[in-house]
Design a protein around this motif. Structure first.
Motif, PDB file in Angstrom:
ATOM      1  N   THR A 191       4.870   2.244  -9.045  1.00  0.00           N
ATOM      2  CA  THR A 191       4.513   0.953  -9.635  1.00  0.00           C
ATOM      3  C   THR A 191       5.233   0.763 -10.957  1.00  0.00           C
ATOM      4  N   LYS A 233       4.785   5.312  -3.397  1.00  0.00           N
ATOM      5  CA  LYS A 233       3.639   5.976  -3.998  1.00  0.00           C
ATOM      6  C   LYS A 233       3.109   5.118  -5.146  1.00  0.00           C
ATOM      7  N   ALA A 234       1.878   5.390  -5.527  1.00  0.00           N
ATOM      8  CA  ALA A 234       1.287   4.629  -6.632  1.00  0.00           C
ATOM      9  C   ALA A 234       2.134   4.763  -7.902  1.00  0.00           C
ATOM     10  N   GLU A 235       2.727   5.917  -8.098  1.00  0.00           N
ATOM     11  CA  GLU A 235       3.536   6.147  -9.299  1.00  0.00           C
ATOM     12  C   GLU A 235       4.873   5.415  -9.281  1.00  0.00           C
ATOM     13  N   GLN A 271       0.834  -1.196   0.000  1.00  0.00           N
ATOM     14  CA  GLN A 271       0.000   0.000   0.000  1.00  0.00           C
ATOM     15  C   GLN A 271       0.867   1.243   0.000  1.00  0.00           C
ATOM     16  N   ALA A 272       0.306   2.312  -0.499  1.00  0.00           N
ATOM     17  CA  ALA A 272       1.010   3.585  -0.508  1.00  0.00           C
ATOM     18  C   ALA A 272       1.469   3.942   0.896  1.00  0.00           C
ATOM     19  N   SER A 324      -0.456   0.246  -4.267  1.00  0.00           N
ATOM     20  CA  SER A 324      -1.870   0.620  -4.354  1.00  0.00           C
ATOM     21  C   SER A 324      -2.145   1.823  -3.467  1.00  0.00           C
ATOM     22  N   SER A 325      -2.992   2.698  -3.987  1.00  0.00           N
ATOM     23  CA  SER A 325      -3.283   3.933  -3.243  1.00  0.00           C
ATOM     24  C   SER A 325      -4.553   3.784  -2.429  1.00  0.00           C
TER      25      SER A 325
END
Length: 123
Positions: A91, A87-89, A13-14, A122-123
């Motif tokens: 990924t 962070k999601a970015e 998770q984020a 995942s955010s």
């Protein structure tokens, strides 16, 4: 046969953390630079971090500076990437590489690459 094998990827998770490892075999890389790149879906492979052969000097992409830490253990022929505050970015598939410093940083030239490990945030 020279091989670089990444491990440690997964889903998180984020805000979480992961530690990637890259094991080199077939020859010693104790006098080579080592680094990490990543490639997100639909995007080009991008430089993340590099470390010189002694471990005394490191270089980071602005996008990960302060959150990721690269380190190495020459006795074990390993390089690591500690990833915090994910962070999601972030990924992407993460790849390690090894060789002379400039090719390791640019990703161009005579360098060895691993097969990659997936990191999903995942955010």
């Amino acid at each position: 046969q020279v091989q670089l094998v990444e491990s440690g990827g997964g889903s998180v998770q984020a805000g979480g953390s992961l530690r990637l490892s890259c094991a080199a075999s077939g020859r010693t890389f104790s006098t080579d630079a080592m680094g990490w790149f990543r490639q997100a879906p639909g995007k080009e492979r991008e430089f993340i971090a590099a470390i010189n052969w002694t471990g005394a000097n490191t270089l980071y992409a602005d996008s990960v500076k302060g959150r990721f830490t690269i380190s190495r253990d020459n006795a074990k022929n390993m390089v690591y990437l500690q990833m915090n505050s994910l962070k999601a970015e972030d990924t992407a598939v993460y790849y390690c590489n090894a060789g002379k410093l400039r090719p390791v940083v640019t990703g161009i030239g005579s360098i060895y690459w691993g097969q990659g490990t997936q990191v999903t945030v995942s955010s």
